[in-house]
Enzyme design. Structure first.
Site, PDB file in Angstrom:
ATOM      1  N   HIS A  34      24.733  -9.043  31.586  1.00 60.75           N
ATOM      2  CA  HIS A  34      24.075 -10.102  32.363  1.00 60.75           C
ATOM      3  C   HIS A  34      24.195  -9.764  33.843  1.00 60.75           C
ATOM      4  O   HIS A  34      25.306  -9.669  34.380  1.00 60.75           O
ATOM      5  CB  HIS A  34      24.722 -11.454  32.062  1.00 60.75           C
ATOM      6  CG  HIS A  34      23.928 -12.627  32.542  1.00 60.75           C
ATOM      7  ND1 HIS A  34      23.845 -12.981  33.870  1.00 60.75           N
ATOM      8  CD2 HIS A  34      23.174 -13.541  31.867  1.00 60.75           C
ATOM      9  CE1 HIS A  34      23.078 -14.062  33.996  1.00 60.75           C
ATOM     10  NE2 HIS A  34      22.657 -14.411  32.792  1.00 60.75           N
ATOM     11  N   CYS A  58       0.863  -1.177   0.000  1.00 59.01           N
ATOM     12  CA  CYS A  58       0.000   0.000   0.000  1.00 59.01           C
ATOM     13  C   CYS A  58       0.900   1.228   0.000  1.00 59.01           C
ATOM     14  O   CYS A  58       2.006   1.184  -0.531  1.00 59.01           O
ATOM     15  CB  CYS A  58      -0.953  -0.024   1.199  1.00 59.01           C
ATOM     16  SG  CYS A  58      -0.109  -0.077   2.787  1.00 59.01           S
TER      17      CYS A  58
END
Length: 618
Positions: free
Chosen positions: A534, A26
């Site tokens: 971490h 589109c």
């Protein structure tokens, strides 16, 4: 931008041509029908240069590209093996997308596919109608003049013959004979039937009295008729021998479907459209101000999910049946509020990337294409989207209270303003100004996060440096208590024994992963350093308890941004080592990753040394 490279990367991200059932586009999006949406790597696609975001909605996997979508689409469909996938109508009846059947998604997918091919022509004709109305109002030409009659015909044709356009695209979508479908639609608006309608006559069809209805510019009747044809045509093809099928199937289809449409399907479709229109009118009749407030505030939210197609259908029906629509002027406020919010980001932000994207998105939104503004700016930063909703709600309420009408259908934008001439036009102007400038002001003062305001290059001088993300004692990675990290199997880096519960961004870059448990964050720096931060050892077992991520995937971060908060004392009390580990997971791409163990006078944690491009390996 290399459009071919973008297309290749997108195709790889959706799972290759084998996973593509169909693809079309589109104004801003590549729309895929995938055999298996689970095979698509959304995160990978979102990181492709030139891709704004990915939306999986209404039965379609939508890749939002922006204004360059046409070029990317051309390159995509030119790739080997993609020629047979270039429309939403190539989907084989034997191939179904995996997953649970969702009737709402299927309906939205059908309506989208039916309207998308001629949206540009529909919008252009609507704008021309509005300009003609403005020219007549200004007395520049008269309705009896030749230029008016020529241009009026050009602007009116697509609306008058709308059933024929819909018949063609619906037949293509449902894989029935498109020319039979167009013939059926043409018959509904044939001059002989139109004359019968104008004279309020009935048709005697073998003893059945048929009251003809005006089908010009209608939507629901022809869509239902083609849906019925999609069941009849396969039965006829099975019944007739192949040698006669091409002639007899169209013949019998027309003989059966036209009287069935006139007697049953057409009136039912008209009643459905009348019912929807009545429901909306009831809301509007209760309080035009309240209706404007609700639709203005939430219209762009329903655009995200593709549900706005149903509203577009009703707007077209309103214009066809009543000669006006009261929703289009309100929706225009929602569109311009997104433009205003994007412009507010442009004015406030000093980040060149955000500034460039928001500026171009604001311009396209003013002219009715809001996807780049929504997915690239306002929704990504969140607060600008909320500011736009507030401004659009207030602007929509003003427009609703003035009971503004659109004289014809065209997609809401600044260019559509002439179509709102007449009743309450001053209210439309006031409402649109509130929506646009209100969004600009709200966004400028309240809507732009601090990280989007600042200039990242003022912070990061050396792109090969990784700064310290947490306060505490720096230790060598091989000294941490986790064997996997200590072995440097995941990459080289360092550990930090924290003294508080805050982790900040060590580089300028993009968040590429946030673990659900909140204990780990993946980052890619602007220079390509891939980092894993971490927090704690074996803290995954906490299942997110005591961790609060402050960023999400695809967020832009700069050095010093808060990215994770964690409860240090609670983690210790639970018996876990809280050491924060910072690992360069693509260490193999660098000659060295040096750790600054003594950073008393520096905030630098790691220094990476790129490989010599002229160096050869045996």
């Amino acid at each position: 931008m290399g459009y071919q490279k973008t297309a290749e990367d997108i195709l790889d991200g959706v799972g290759g041509k084998e996973n593509v059932n169909a693809v079309w586009h589109c104004a801003t999006r590549l729309r895929f029908k995938l055999n298996d949406t689970n095979a698509a790597d959304t995160q990978k696609i979102q990181n492709i240069d030139g891709v704004i975001t990915v939306v999986n909605s209404a039965g379609q996997y939508q890749v939002v590209v922006g204004n360059s979508v046409g070029r990317v689409y051309d390159e995509l469909t030119a790739l080997p093996g993609m020629a047979s996938h270039v429309s939403p109508n190539t989907e084989s009846a034997s191939v179904k997308e995996k997953g649970t059947f969702n009737p709402i998604s299927q309906l939205m997918d059908f309506v989208s596919a039916v309207f998308t091919p001629f949206l540009g022509a529909l919008a252009g004709a609507g704008i021309l109608k509005g300009l003609l109305a403005l020219i007549i109002t200004l007395n520049w030409i008269s309705t009896d003049s030749g230029p008016y009659k020529v241009w009026n015909a050009a602007s009116d044709a697509i609306f008058y013959f709308l059933p024929m356009f819909l018949a063609f695209t619906a037949a293509k979508k449902l894989k029935v004979n498109q020319f039979v479908a167009v013939s059926l639609a043409g018959a509904l608006i044939h001059p002989s039937l139109v004359e019968i309608v104008s004279n309020s006559q009935t048709i005697d069809f073998f003893g059945i009295s048929i009251v003809p209805i005006t089908y010009t510019a209608s939507v629901f009747p022809i869509l239902l008729s083609i849906w019925g044809l999609s069941y009849l045509e396969p039965l006829l093809n099975k019944f007739f021998p192949e040698s006669l099928r091409n002639m007899l199937t169209p013949l019998v289809s027309l003989v059966i479907m036209l009287p069935l449409t006139l007697a049953v399907i057409g009136p039912v479709g008209t009643k459905i459209s009348d019912l929807f229109a009545w429901l909306l009118l009831a809301i509007y009749g209760f309080s035009p101000l309240l209706a404007g407030l609700i639709l203005g505030a939430f219209h762009q939210s329903i655009v995200i999910f593709g549900v706005h197609w149903a509203l577009i259908t009703l707007m077209i029906n309103n214009v066809a049946n009543h000669g006006y629509d009261q929703w289009l002027p309100i929706v225009c406020a929602a569109v311009l509020s997104q433009a205003g919010a994007a412009f507010g980001v442009f004015l406030k932000s000093k980040d060149p990337k955000i500034k460039g994207l928001s500026g171009s998105a604001a311009i396209t939104a003013i002219f009715g294409i809001t996807e780049p503004a929504i997915y690239g700016v306002t929704l990504k930063l969140k607060r600008p989207f909320y500011c736009a909703m507030i401004a659009a709600g207030i602007g929509g309420a003003v427009i609703g209270s003035f009971e503004v009408h659109a004289s014809t259908f065209t997609f809401p934008s600044l260019l559509a303003l002439p179509t709102y001439l007449g009743q309450g036009f001053l209210g439309e102007v006031i409402g649109l100004m509130i929506a646009f400038f209100g969004a600009v002001i709200l966004t400028f003062f309240f809507g732009v996060p601090k990280k989007a305001e600042t200039l990242p290059t003022q912070v990061d001088v050396n792109l090969n440096e990784v700064m310290v993300p947490a306060d505490g004692q720096i230790v060598a990675l091989n000294q941490v208590s986790d064997e996997v990290f200590a072995s440097e199997a995941m990459g080289k880096g360092a550990g930090i024994i924290p003294i508080n519960g805050l982790v900040t961004a060590p580089v300028n870059g993009i968040v590429n992963s946030v673990y659900k448990t909140g204990h780990a964050i993946g980052i890619i720096s602007d220079s390509g350093i891939e980092l894993l931060i971490h927090i704690g050892i074996n803290t995954v077992k906490l299942k997110g308890q005591f961790f609060k991520p402050l960023v999400k995937e695809n967020d832009r971060i700069i050095i010093g941004d808060k990215i994770v908060e964690f409860d240090l004392e609670q983690i210790k009390a639970a018996g876990y080592d809280p050491t924060v580990m910072v690992v360069v997971t693509n260490s193999y791409q660098y000659d060295q990753v040096q750790v600054n163990l003594d950073n008393s006078n520096s905030k630098q944690l790691l220094q990476v040394q790129p490989k010599d491009p002229n160096q050869t390996t045996s």
